[in-house]
Design an enzyme around this catalytic site. Structure first.
Site, PDB file in Angstrom:
ATOM      1  N   GLU A   1       0.927  -1.161   0.014  1.00 55.68           N
ATOM      2  CA  GLU A   1      -0.056   0.076  -0.184  1.00 55.68           C
ATOM      3  C   GLU A   1       0.840   1.190   0.004  1.00 55.68           C
ATOM      4  O   GLU A   1       2.073   1.324   0.561  1.00 55.68           O
ATOM      5  CB  GLU A   1      -0.770  -0.021   1.284  1.00 55.68           C
ATOM      6  CG  GLU A   1      -1.734  -1.071   1.170  1.00 55.68           C
ATOM      7  CD  GLU A   1      -2.991  -0.997   0.246  1.00 55.68           C
ATOM      8  OE1 GLU A   1      -3.155   0.059  -0.192  1.00 55.68           O
ATOM      9  OE2 GLU A   1      -3.724  -1.924   0.076  1.00 55.68           O
TER      10      GLU A   1
ATOM     11  N   ARG B   1     -17.692  -0.457   6.079  1.00 55.21           N
ATOM     12  CA  ARG B   1     -18.509  -0.814   5.392  1.00 55.21           C
ATOM     13  C   ARG B   1     -19.332  -1.949   6.199  1.00 55.21           C
ATOM     14  O   ARG B   1     -20.708  -2.368   5.874  1.00 55.21           O
ATOM     15  CB  ARG B   1     -18.301  -1.522   3.977  1.00 55.21           C
ATOM     16  CG  ARG B   1     -19.202  -1.951   3.127  1.00 55.21           C
ATOM     17  CD  ARG B   1     -18.497  -2.501   1.698  1.00 55.21           C
ATOM     18  NE  ARG B   1     -17.142  -3.394   2.118  1.00 55.21           N
ATOM     19  CZ  ARG B   1     -17.340  -4.441   2.565  1.00 55.21           C
ATOM     20  NH1 ARG B   1     -18.559  -5.316   2.362  1.00 55.21           N
ATOM     21  NH2 ARG B   1     -16.384  -5.473   2.506  1.00 55.21           N
TER      22      ARG B   1
ATOM     23  N   CYS C   1      -7.693  -2.107   8.476  1.00 56.26           N
ATOM     24  CA  CYS C   1      -6.474  -2.165   7.806  1.00 56.26           C
ATOM     25  C   CYS C   1      -5.880  -0.671   7.787  1.00 56.26           C
ATOM     26  O   CYS C   1      -4.803  -0.449   8.115  1.00 56.26           O
ATOM     27  CB  CYS C   1      -6.244  -2.764   6.463  1.00 56.26           C
ATOM     28  SG  CYS C   1      -6.304  -4.794   6.837  1.00 56.26           S
TER      29      CYS C   1
ATOM     30  N   HIS D   1      -1.440  -5.508   1.689  1.00 56.29           N
ATOM     31  CA  HIS D   1      -2.743  -6.283   1.317  1.00 56.29           C
ATOM     32  C   HIS D   1      -2.424  -7.641   0.834  1.00 56.29           C
ATOM     33  O   HIS D   1      -1.589  -7.705  -0.274  1.00 56.29           O
ATOM     34  CB  HIS D   1      -3.761  -5.721   0.938  1.00 56.29           C
ATOM     35  CG  HIS D   1      -4.638  -5.040   1.790  1.00 56.29           C
ATOM     36  ND1 HIS D   1      -5.070  -3.668   1.757  1.00 56.29           N
ATOM     37  CD2 HIS D   1      -5.565  -5.586   2.802  1.00 56.29           C
ATOM     38  CE1 HIS D   1      -5.885  -3.340   2.562  1.00 56.29           C
ATOM     39  NE2 HIS D   1      -6.358  -4.332   3.458  1.00 56.29           N
TER      40      HIS D   1
HETATM   41  N1  PCA Z   1      -8.631  -6.843   6.264  1.00 60.81           N
HETATM   42  C1  PCA Z   1      -9.314  -5.918   6.599  1.00 60.81           C
HETATM   43  C2  PCA Z   1      -9.338  -5.737   8.148  1.00 60.81           C
HETATM   44  C3  PCA Z   1      -8.576  -6.682   8.687  1.00 60.81           C
HETATM   45  C4  PCA Z   1      -8.100  -7.474   7.516  1.00 60.81           C
HETATM   46  O1  PCA Z   1      -7.445  -8.356   7.212  1.00 60.81           O
HETATM   47  C5  PCA Z   1      -9.228  -4.486   5.974  1.00 60.81           C
HETATM   48  O2  PCA Z   1      -8.664  -4.663   4.695  1.00 60.81           O
HETATM   49  O3  PCA Z   1      -9.495  -3.473   6.482  1.00 60.81           O
END
Ligand code: PCA
Length: 212
Positions: A80, A90, A143, A166
């Site tokens: 990111e 959401r 996240c 991610h």
């Molecule tokens: N993904 C979520 C929160 C925890 C995770 O593993 C997100 O993308 O915010």
């Protein structure tokens, strides 16, 4: 030995698994580029996740931090670029909270950039045949909340770097063609991201971003 902190998240939104948790557990105790990896799992809960993260920063004093999370709809490993100062959920988090248009930190800067070599990570992964792209948004759920909290904590320290990656869902064995990646591939990818991030203080100038 210096340490690198790698965090994942517990499952959320009714899921039973979260690959980010499995990756953090798999890397716990490994030595990569002369650094010991501390792997930890954060609760998927606004507020509490950053309390736990700050505790880990205090107890492990890492040189570098990579936080991981699951991005359900993605098919690649996505470092990111930026964390933004907003919580806009959401769905409810694991404690039932669903903040809408609230700041992560009241009065905090609008955003923090990742200080990981995100383009170099993408290039290295692609070179090994692992699908990867820079992502331009971490979303506005837990996240992004943790990424923002991390970068704010690191900004107060001296030269400690970190960021957020991610990962896609796990591709079950025998389901090639389905979205997601095998867990073993993702563990290798994050180990490589740790190695590169320890070794490279500056990023490369290259394409590798998603433009949307
Ligand atoms: N993904 C979520 C929160 C925890 C995770 O593993 C997100 O993308 O915010």
């Amino acid at each position: 030995m210096k340490t690198v902190l790698v965090t994942g998240f517990e499952p959320f939104g009714g899921d039973l698994v979260n690959p980010s948790q499995e990756i953090a557990r798999a890397l716990e105790g490994r030595v990569i580029a002369g650094r010991r990896v501390v792997g930890a799992v954060l609760p998927c809960v606004f507020g509490l996740a950053n309390v736990e993260l700050r505790k880990l920063l205090r107890t492990t004093r890492p040189e570098l931090v990579i936080c991981l999370g699951l991005a359900g709809g993605r098919t690649e490993i996505t470092p990111e670029r930026v964390a933004i100062n907003v919580d806009d959920a959401r769905i409810a988090d694991n404690a039932g909270a669903q903040p809408i248009d609230e700041p992560v930190v009241r009065g905090g800067p609008t955003a923090y950039w990742s200080t990981l070599p995100i383009k170099a990570i993408v290039a290295a992964l692609r070179q090994r045949g692992i699908p990867a792209s820079v992502s331009q948004t971490t979303g506005t759920f837990v996240c992004n909340h943790v990424f923002y909290g991390l970068m704010q904590a690191l900004a107060r320290g001296r030269g400690r770097r970190g960021g957020f990656i991610h990962v896609p869902p796990v591709q079950a064995p025998g389901t090639k063609g389905q979205p997601g990646l095998p867990l073993a591939t993702m563990i290798n990818a994050i180990a490589l991201a740790v190695e590169l991030s320890v070794q490279r203080r500056t990023d490369v100038r290259a394409t590798g971003g998603q433009t949307h």
